[in-house]
Design an enzyme around this catalytic site. Structure first.
Site, PDB file in Angstrom:
ATOM      1  N   HIS A 117       8.924  -6.994  -8.224  1.00 54.14           N
ATOM      2  CA  HIS A 117       8.531  -5.244  -8.816  1.00 54.14           C
ATOM      3  C   HIS A 117       9.736  -4.613  -8.588  1.00 54.14           C
ATOM      4  O   HIS A 117      10.491  -4.532  -7.570  1.00 54.14           O
ATOM      5  CB  HIS A 117       7.372  -4.570  -8.209  1.00 54.14           C
ATOM      6  CG  HIS A 117       7.352  -4.360  -6.772  1.00 54.14           C
ATOM      7  ND1 HIS A 117       6.658  -5.064  -5.778  1.00 54.14           N
ATOM      8  CD2 HIS A 117       8.057  -3.391  -6.158  1.00 54.14           C
ATOM      9  CE1 HIS A 117       6.736  -4.352  -4.666  1.00 54.14           C
ATOM     10  NE2 HIS A 117       7.581  -3.521  -4.802  1.00 54.14           N
ATOM     11  N   GLU A 155       4.375  -3.189 -11.001  1.00 54.50           N
ATOM     12  CA  GLU A 155       4.041  -4.723 -10.544  1.00 54.50           C
ATOM     13  C   GLU A 155       3.995  -5.686 -11.572  1.00 54.50           C
ATOM     14  O   GLU A 155       4.033  -5.283 -12.739  1.00 54.50           O
ATOM     15  CB  GLU A 155       2.694  -4.500  -9.986  1.00 54.50           C
ATOM     16  CG  GLU A 155       2.328  -3.857  -8.508  1.00 54.50           C
ATOM     17  CD  GLU A 155       2.762  -4.574  -7.447  1.00 54.50           C
ATOM     18  OE1 GLU A 155       3.724  -5.432  -7.349  1.00 54.50           O
ATOM     19  OE2 GLU A 155       2.257  -4.220  -6.288  1.00 54.50           O
TER      20      GLU A 155
HETATM   21  C1  GLP Z   1       8.455  -0.712  -2.352  1.00 58.34           C
HETATM   22  C2  GLP Z   1       8.896   0.359  -3.303  1.00 58.34           C
HETATM   23  C3  GLP Z   1      10.252  -0.309  -4.071  1.00 58.34           C
HETATM   24  C4  GLP Z   1      10.834  -1.186  -3.050  1.00 58.34           C
HETATM   25  C5  GLP Z   1      10.225  -2.220  -2.105  1.00 58.34           C
HETATM   26  C6  GLP Z   1      10.987  -3.230  -1.478  1.00 58.34           C
HETATM   27  O1  GLP Z   1       7.324  -1.348  -2.886  1.00 58.34           O
HETATM   28  N1  GLP Z   1       7.984   0.920  -4.114  1.00 58.34           N
HETATM   29  O2  GLP Z   1      10.822   0.533  -4.684  1.00 58.34           O
HETATM   30  O3  GLP Z   1      12.204  -1.617  -3.825  1.00 58.34           O
HETATM   31  O4  GLP Z   1       9.352  -1.625  -1.767  1.00 58.34           O
HETATM   32  O5  GLP Z   1      11.203  -2.620  -0.064  1.00 58.34           O
HETATM   33  P1  GLP Z   1      12.295  -2.993   0.842  1.00 58.34           P
HETATM   34  O6  GLP Z   1      13.547  -2.464   0.547  1.00 58.34           O
HETATM   35  O7  GLP Z   1      11.585  -2.200   1.827  1.00 58.34           O
HETATM   36  O8  GLP Z   1      11.992  -4.298   1.138  1.00 58.34           O
END
Ligand code: GLP
Length: 242
Positions: free
Chosen positions: A137, A142
């Site tokens: 995503h 999603e």
């Molecule tokens: C969330 C956010 C996304 C992000 C993803 C990954 O779901 N909505 O924009 O890219 O998390 O997060 P992380 O960078 O903490 O792995």
């Protein structure tokens, strides 16, 4: 799509910042598309460092964030508005009135989402920062989200809520079930996109995004059709590319 492999998180942040800095220095009134999550925090630290050194000013810039949880008070430490204030906006000279995060508390979420898309269309994003979810995503789009989607309310997948439970006392029940996200079509309108990926948990998604078929089962695969995308992945996230 250009792919840079970095050795670790710090190098990933630095390479991404180097690419972003060109826009920041060349366009003092740039529109920045910003993301939350642990991945861009290192990049934000570099933005703050250069601001403190007097090398970049955000005074005339506008920011448009990707997403926000539905129903979480903005004062909640894990709301994406709080996250952005804490990790970036409080430390640079951007006018807070020019920072935009979707409203997850709007009475009429659909109407507010449509207004967010209209705002983004009127303020084309010069550089869009993205992370990636383990299921591919981007924002909170999603798997299964249509490529022509605009800002909308989404029901979060259980896996996404589980991944984000680490920010909510490791209790999935505390993670909101819904979010508002900029749509894939809105994201694709950005002139330049920098996607960051770190850690082995992202390796499969990174491979599908870059080498897989362009297909709604991996939302990030749509980026293959964008003319100006830079992917910066650390060694663990780039594992299946070699
Ligand atoms: C969330 C956010 C996304 C992000 C993803 C990954 O779901 N909505 O924009 O890219 O998390 O997060 P992380 O960078 O903490 O792995």
């Amino acid at each position: 799509m250009i792919v840079i492999q970095a050795k670790d998180y710090d190098e990933m942040s630095l390479k991404a910042y180097e690419a972003m800095k060109k826009v920041l220095t060349e366009k003092p009134d740039a529109v920045l598309g910003l993301a939350t999550g642990s991945t861009p925090v290192g990049l934000y630290k570099l933005m703050i460092e250069d601001y403190k050194r007097g090398l970049v000013s955000y005074k005339r810039m506008t920011s448009i964030n990707l997403d926000e949880y539905v129903g979480l008070p903005v004062t909640h430490p894990e709301s994406y508005r709080s996250f952005m204030n804490r990790n970036l906006f409080d430390h640079i000279d951007i006018d807070i009135a020019n920072t935009h995060v979707p409203d997850g508390l709007a009475e009429d979420l659909e109407k507010s989402a449509a207004a967010y898309t209209a705002f983004a269309a009127a303020h084309p994003i010069d550089v869009q920062i993205l992370g990636i979810g383990a299921n591919g995503h981007i924002g909170f789009n999603e798997p299964g989200t249509p490529f022509d989607s605009h800002t909308h309310v989404v029901e979060l997948k259980e896996g996404t809520r589980r991944d984000n439970a680490r920010f909510f006392d490791n209790d999935i029940n505390k993670v909101p079930t819904h979010a508002v996200t900029l749509g894939l079509k809105d994201i694709m309108n950005a002139k330049f996109i920098i996607l960051l990926a770190s850690g082995s948990g992202k390796a499969d998604a990174v491979k599908k995004m870059i080498k897989g078929t362009v297909d709604e089962s991996c939302p990030a695969s749509v980026l293959q059709t964008h003319p100006n995308v830079l992917v910066v992945a650390d060694e663990a996230a780039a594992y299946y590319l070699n």
